[in-house]
Design a protein around this motif. Structure first.
Motif, PDB file in Angstrom:
ATOM      1  N   LEU A 272     -76.923 -27.042  -3.751  1.00 42.09           N
ATOM      2  CA  LEU A 272     -78.373 -27.039  -3.914  1.00 42.09           C
ATOM      3  C   LEU A 272     -79.031 -27.445  -2.598  1.00 42.09           C
ATOM      4  CD1 LEU A 272     -78.881 -28.777  -7.385  1.00 42.09           C
ATOM      5  CD2 LEU A 272     -78.974 -26.332  -6.875  1.00 42.09           C
ATOM      6  N   VAL A 273     -79.817 -26.528  -2.036  1.00 45.26           N
ATOM      7  CA  VAL A 273     -80.620 -26.853  -0.854  1.00 45.26           C
ATOM      8  C   VAL A 273     -82.069 -26.802  -1.316  1.00 45.26           C
ATOM      9  CG1 VAL A 273     -81.040 -26.371   1.566  1.00 45.26           C
ATOM     10  CG2 VAL A 273     -78.876 -25.660   0.522  1.00 45.26           C
ATOM     11  N   ASP A 274     -82.614 -27.963  -1.654  1.00 44.36           N
ATOM     12  CA  ASP A 274     -83.944 -28.063  -2.250  1.00 44.36           C
ATOM     13  C   ASP A 274     -84.903 -28.671  -1.239  1.00 44.36           C
ATOM     14  OD1 ASP A 274     -86.213 -28.764  -3.862  1.00 44.36           O
ATOM     15  OD2 ASP A 274     -84.926 -28.593  -5.626  1.00 44.36           O
ATOM     16  N   HIS A 275     -85.883 -27.871  -0.832  1.00 45.23           N
ATOM     17  CA  HIS A 275     -86.821 -28.333   0.191  1.00 45.23           C
ATOM     18  C   HIS A 275     -88.130 -27.560   0.025  1.00 45.23           C
ATOM     19  CE1 HIS A 275     -88.539 -29.195   4.159  1.00 45.23           C
ATOM     20  NE2 HIS A 275     -87.615 -30.133   4.310  1.00 45.23           N
ATOM     21  N   PRO A 276     -89.281 -28.217   0.202  1.00 48.46           N
ATOM     22  CA  PRO A 276     -90.561 -27.496   0.067  1.00 48.46           C
ATOM     23  C   PRO A 276     -90.680 -26.283   0.977  1.00 48.46           C
ATOM     24  CG  PRO A 276     -90.933 -29.864   0.078  1.00 48.46           C
ATOM     25  CD  PRO A 276     -89.480 -29.665   0.395  1.00 48.46           C
ATOM     26  N   GLU A 277     -90.067 -26.332   2.165  1.00 52.71           N
ATOM     27  CA  GLU A 277     -90.146 -25.207   3.092  1.00 52.71           C
ATOM     28  C   GLU A 277     -89.347 -24.000   2.605  1.00 52.71           C
ATOM     29  OE1 GLU A 277     -91.657 -24.379   6.039  1.00 52.71           O
ATOM     30  OE2 GLU A 277     -92.974 -26.080   5.715  1.00 52.71           O
ATOM     31  N   LEU A 278     -88.517 -24.197   1.585  1.00 49.77           N
ATOM     32  CA  LEU A 278     -87.720 -23.100   1.035  1.00 49.77           C
ATOM     33  C   LEU A 278     -88.355 -22.499  -0.214  1.00 49.77           C
ATOM     34  CD1 LEU A 278     -84.171 -24.705   1.417  1.00 49.77           C
ATOM     35  CD2 LEU A 278     -85.179 -22.916   2.862  1.00 49.77           C
ATOM     36  N   ALA A 279     -89.565 -22.937  -0.544  1.00 43.91           N
ATOM     37  CA  ALA A 279     -90.241 -22.417  -1.735  1.00 43.91           C
ATOM     38  C   ALA A 279     -90.583 -20.944  -1.575  1.00 43.91           C
ATOM     39  CB  ALA A 279     -91.500 -23.235  -2.033  1.00 43.91           C
ATOM     40  N   THR A 280     -90.883 -20.522  -0.360  1.00 40.50           N
ATOM     41  CA  THR A 280     -91.138 -19.112  -0.079  1.00 40.50           C
ATOM     42  C   THR A 280     -90.181 -18.659   1.010  1.00 40.50           C
ATOM     43  OG1 THR A 280     -92.859 -19.695   1.536  1.00 40.50           O
ATOM     44  CG2 THR A 280     -93.562 -19.212  -0.726  1.00 40.50           C
ATOM     45  N   TYR A 281     -89.767 -17.399   0.919  1.00 45.83           N
ATOM     46  CA  TYR A 281     -88.755 -16.899   1.853  1.00 45.83           C
ATOM     47  C   TYR A 281     -89.294 -16.742   3.261  1.00 45.83           C
ATOM     48  CZ  TYR A 281     -85.442 -13.870   4.191  1.00 45.83           C
ATOM     49  OH  TYR A 281     -84.555 -13.342   5.099  1.00 45.83           O
ATOM     50  N   ASP A 282     -88.478 -17.145   4.223  1.00 47.28           N
ATOM     51  CA  ASP A 282     -88.757 -16.941   5.637  1.00 47.28           C
ATOM     52  C   ASP A 282     -87.428 -16.674   6.328  1.00 47.28           C
ATOM     53  OD1 ASP A 282     -90.689 -17.402   8.113  1.00 47.28           O
ATOM     54  OD2 ASP A 282     -88.827 -18.483   8.531  1.00 47.28           O
ATOM     55  N   THR A 283     -87.363 -15.621   7.124  1.00 45.51           N
ATOM     56  CA  THR A 283     -86.102 -15.224   7.747  1.00 45.51           C
ATOM     57  C   THR A 283     -85.507 -16.339   8.591  1.00 45.51           C
ATOM     58  OG1 THR A 283     -86.912 -12.951   7.854  1.00 45.51           O
ATOM     59  CG2 THR A 283     -84.987 -13.481   9.173  1.00 45.51           C
ATOM     60  N   ASP A 284     -86.306 -16.945   9.464  1.00 42.40           N
ATOM     61  CA  ASP A 284     -85.804 -17.985  10.359  1.00 42.40           C
ATOM     62  C   ASP A 284     -85.294 -19.191   9.587  1.00 42.40           C
ATOM     63  OD1 ASP A 284     -86.330 -16.635  12.798  1.00 42.40           O
ATOM     64  OD2 ASP A 284     -88.441 -17.165  12.636  1.00 42.40           O
ATOM     65  N   VAL A 285     -86.065 -19.638   8.607  1.00 43.60           N
ATOM     66  CA  VAL A 285     -85.709 -20.839   7.865  1.00 43.60           C
ATOM     67  C   VAL A 285     -84.450 -20.608   7.028  1.00 43.60           C
ATOM     68  CG1 VAL A 285     -86.458 -22.460   6.089  1.00 43.60           C
ATOM     69  CG2 VAL A 285     -88.086 -21.670   7.825  1.00 43.60           C
ATOM     70  N   PHE A 286     -84.433 -19.555   6.230  1.00 40.18           N
ATOM     71  CA  PHE A 286     -83.298 -19.307   5.350  1.00 40.18           C
ATOM     72  C   PHE A 286     -82.019 -19.011   6.136  1.00 40.18           C
ATOM     73  CE2 PHE A 286     -86.189 -19.580   2.022  1.00 40.18           C
ATOM     74  CZ  PHE A 286     -85.621 -19.318   0.786  1.00 40.18           C
ATOM     75  N   SER A 287     -82.126 -18.216   7.203  1.00 38.93           N
ATOM     76  CA  SER A 287     -80.921 -17.882   7.962  1.00 38.93           C
ATOM     77  C   SER A 287     -80.366 -19.105   8.681  1.00 38.93           C
ATOM     78  CB  SER A 287     -81.213 -16.769   8.969  1.00 38.93           C
ATOM     79  OG  SER A 287     -82.188 -17.163   9.918  1.00 38.93           O
ATOM     80  N   THR A 288     -81.240 -19.954   9.199  1.00 46.99           N
ATOM     81  CA  THR A 288     -80.775 -21.168   9.870  1.00 46.99           C
ATOM     82  C   THR A 288     -80.014 -22.064   8.909  1.00 46.99           C
ATOM     83  OG1 THR A 288     -82.594 -21.121  11.467  1.00 46.99           O
ATOM     84  CG2 THR A 288     -81.512 -23.234  11.106  1.00 46.99           C
ATOM     85  N   VAL A 289     -80.547 -22.248   7.705  1.00 50.16           N
ATOM     86  CA  VAL A 289     -79.894 -23.095   6.717  1.00 50.16           C
ATOM     87  C   VAL A 289     -78.571 -22.486   6.271  1.00 50.16           C
ATOM     88  CG1 VAL A 289     -80.070 -24.047   4.393  1.00 50.16           C
ATOM     89  CG2 VAL A 289     -82.039 -24.146   5.932  1.00 50.16           C
ATOM     90  N   LEU A 290     -78.562 -21.190   5.983  1.00 52.81           N
ATOM     91  CA  LEU A 290     -77.334 -20.561   5.488  1.00 52.81           C
ATOM     92  C   LEU A 290     -76.249 -20.526   6.556  1.00 52.81           C
ATOM     93  CD1 LEU A 290     -75.958 -19.285   3.093  1.00 52.81           C
ATOM     94  CD2 LEU A 290     -76.954 -17.078   3.735  1.00 52.81           C
ATOM     95  N   VAL A 291     -76.614 -20.268   7.798  1.00 55.75           N
ATOM     96  CA  VAL A 291     -75.636 -20.303   8.891  1.00 55.75           C
ATOM     97  C   VAL A 291     -75.031 -21.698   9.010  1.00 55.75           C
ATOM     98  CG1 VAL A 291     -75.405 -20.230  11.410  1.00 55.75           C
ATOM     99  CG2 VAL A 291     -76.575 -18.384  10.212  1.00 55.75           C
ATOM    100  N   GLY A 292     -75.876 -22.720   8.867  1.00 53.15           N
ATOM    101  CA  GLY A 292     -75.367 -24.081   8.927  1.00 53.15           C
ATOM    102  C   GLY A 292     -74.379 -24.394   7.822  1.00 53.15           C
ATOM    103  N   LEU A 293     -74.664 -23.913   6.604  1.00 49.18           N
ATOM    104  CA  LEU A 293     -73.759 -24.154   5.492  1.00 49.18           C
ATOM    105  C   LEU A 293     -72.425 -23.436   5.695  1.00 49.18           C
ATOM    106  CD1 LEU A 293     -76.206 -23.847   2.459  1.00 49.18           C
ATOM    107  CD2 LEU A 293     -75.131 -25.927   3.314  1.00 49.18           C
ATOM    108  N   VAL A 294     -72.486 -22.194   6.155  1.00 50.81           N
ATOM    109  CA  VAL A 294     -71.252 -21.448   6.407  1.00 50.81           C
ATOM    110  C   VAL A 294     -70.426 -22.147   7.486  1.00 50.81           C
ATOM    111  CG1 VAL A 294     -70.314 -19.282   7.317  1.00 50.81           C
ATOM    112  CG2 VAL A 294     -72.175 -19.232   5.654  1.00 50.81           C
TER     113      VAL A 294
END
Length: 375
Positions: free
Chosen positions: A158-180
């Protein structure tokens, strides 16, 4: 995975995990702080994983760095340089487990394709003798844990953050790359929705791995992910493997796989990922949202009954009769590409390889000349 905490209300064990181990580095990749660094701290504020500090007037990169590049973009003097060598062969043994991205719709509900990926992911994980992970990026997403666990997930991130409430390429890709980079999954499955089609290529590019888009089947052969997809306009089916790089990434269209029945009471390990997402990471901002009124097309991918018209129904008012039949049956209205190209119906109604993938109980095709996507 962190120290176990108190179980959450649905009985799933809960963990708290900070992105603190720098295990996500691509072989040979590094972040260099050059001598022009002024110690201004812009990189510290931009880092989603709190991996940078300023010591003696100079930026210092710690082990939590995932090489996402967020700091490079904000440095006012260009002091940070991200070195990425050409992709080299990955040792498959250091990567394990199957990951499936769960997509949250704008109204906070879980998209059905997320469960389709879990059903297939469960099959793949069992064939490999590994665990199935579900990854959820959003805000207020914890209520979905029970559903994801019931449909086969062994671990839910679970990655729960107010900035993730709406999709953004930079934000989502940065988080997912970090998890991988943190966990090294062997397989990463992403829905081939508008969100997934934007996100998956960005993640694959940053990681330096391949990506097979719009897969129609997935299986395991010789310990590798066998990715099947149409080619040459759907005239042939090709099998693709990724022997040298991990994770093996694939996107899958909605309605390609069926959803297995959930297992009541099935639990999953829950890992709450803590990330810091500075506002500066989001370069694009949504000013206004407008939802087009396209009638039954909104329900096309979820419809149990679809009535479609093709080129042969584009004369003598035949399309109007097809629309009336759809209304009488309570069905969604579809069409072939030819109808869209002739300007007779908007593209949101288009069914097929270049349109929407559907899986209704009843499909009525009128005036469509045998295209395999409509059979």
């Amino acid at each position: 995975m962190g120290s176990p905490g108190l179980p959450c209300g649905n009985g799933h064990p809960r963990h708290r995990q900070s992105m603190s181990a720098g295990g996500g580095r691509v072989s040979g990749a590094r972040l260099e702080v050059t001598d022009v660094c002024t110690g201004c701290g812009a990189c510290v504020r931009a880092c989603p994983f709190s991996a940078i500090t300023v010591v003696d007037g100079r930026a210092l990169v710690g082990g939590a760095c995932t090489l996402c590049g967020a700091c490079v973009d904000v440095c006012p003097v260009g002091a940070l340089v991200l070195h990425r060598p050409p992709p080299s062969r990955t040792e498959p043994g250091s990567y394990r487990d199957v990951w499936a991205l769960a997509e949250i719709a704008g109204d906070g509900t879980l998209r059905a394709v997320s469960l389709e990926l879990l059903t297939k992911g469960r099959e793949l994980a069992d064939a490999l003798g590994e665990r199935l992970h579900s990854v959820v990026l959003g805000h207020g997403v914890e209520p979905h844990v029970g559903t994801l666990a019931g449909h086969g997930a062994d671990v839910v991130h679970l990655v729960d953050h107010p900035e993730l409430a709406t999709y953004d390429t930079d934000v989502f890709s940065t988080v997912l790359v970090g998890l991988v980079g943190r966990y090294h999954p062997s397989v990463l499955l992403v829905p081939a929705t508008p969100l997934g089609r934007d996100l998956a290529p960005r993640v694959a590019t940053v990681l330096g791995v391949g990506l097979t888009a719009d897969c129609t089947d997935l299986s395991i052969r010789d310990g590798m992910l066998l990715q099947t997809r149409p080619a040459f306009g759907g005239n042939i089916m090709v099998d693709i493997v990724t022997p040298d790089h991990r994770p093996q990434m694939a996107t899958v269209r909605p309605n390609v796989f069926s959803v297995a029945e959930p297992v009541p009471g099935r639990g999953a390990e829950v890992v709450r990922e803590e990330v810091t997402i500075p506002p500066g990471l989001r370069r694009a901002h949504v000013i206004e949202r407008a939802v087009a009124a396209v009638g039954s097309a909104l329900a096309l991918e979820e419809a149990d009954i679809i009535v479609s018209g093709g080129r042969g129904a584009c004369r003598d008012g035949a399309l109007d009769l097809i629309a009336e039949l759809a209304d009488a049956l309570g069905a969604a209205l579809g069409c072939s590409r030819a109808v869209v190209e002739m300007g007779m119906m908007p593209k949101v109604h288009q069914v097929g390889q270049s349109g929407r993938t559907v899986s209704p109980r009843l499909y009525i095709a009128a005036g469509i000349s045998g295209a395999i996507q409509h059979l």
